[in-house]
Design an enzyme around this catalytic site. Sequence first.
Site, mmCIF file in Angstrom:
data_model
loop_
_atom_site.group_PDB
_atom_site.id
_atom_site.type_symbol
_atom_site.label_atom_id
_atom_site.label_comp_id
_atom_site.label_asym_id
_atom_site.label_seq_id
_atom_site.Cartn_x
_atom_site.Cartn_y
_atom_site.Cartn_z
ATOM 1 N N HIS A 101 -4.949 -5.673 8.695
ATOM 2 C CA HIS A 101 -4.722 -5.696 7.261
ATOM 3 C C HIS A 101 -5.989 -5.290 6.530
ATOM 4 C CE1 HIS A 101 -6.006 -9.766 8.407
ATOM 5 N NE2 HIS A 101 -6.457 -9.931 7.176
ATOM 6 N N HIS A 103 -7.954 -5.702 2.930
ATOM 7 C CA HIS A 103 -8.088 -6.444 1.676
ATOM 8 C C HIS A 103 -8.517 -5.469 0.585
ATOM 9 C CE1 HIS A 103 -8.358 -10.620 3.397
ATOM 10 N NE2 HIS A 103 -8.680 -9.920 4.473
#
Length: 129
Positions: A101, A103
Amino acid sequence: MLKKDCLFCQIISRTIPSKIVYEDDDTLAFLDINPTENGHILIIPKVHFDNFSSTPLNYLNATVRASLAVVALLKKKLNPDGFNYLSNENEIAGQVINHFHLHIIPRFSKDNKMSKKLDVEEVYKILTK
């Protein structure tokens, strides 16, 4: 492919609710439930890869393309003064969820009207109206 025991895979399959702000064929972007700033968003590929290094280039590219769309949304709705783009790899580096992922963290100067900390629900309403 999704992993049943992965929190982010469960978000992709809508088993766990989230505050989705962007979605395309390859990625999903949603508000972080423990944000460091207003509008802190996570972008994930819709296929499970443990971390950045294990993610194929086409999914890395899709994540970067999605980040441009998310940043455009944040600029329009929250008017941040800057951004941090961050991905942690492995527990030693701060990775908590073992699903790659990215950010996207907007940053606000003390003079910016969004510098006051809002709850996730308020930020979600701003981003989705």
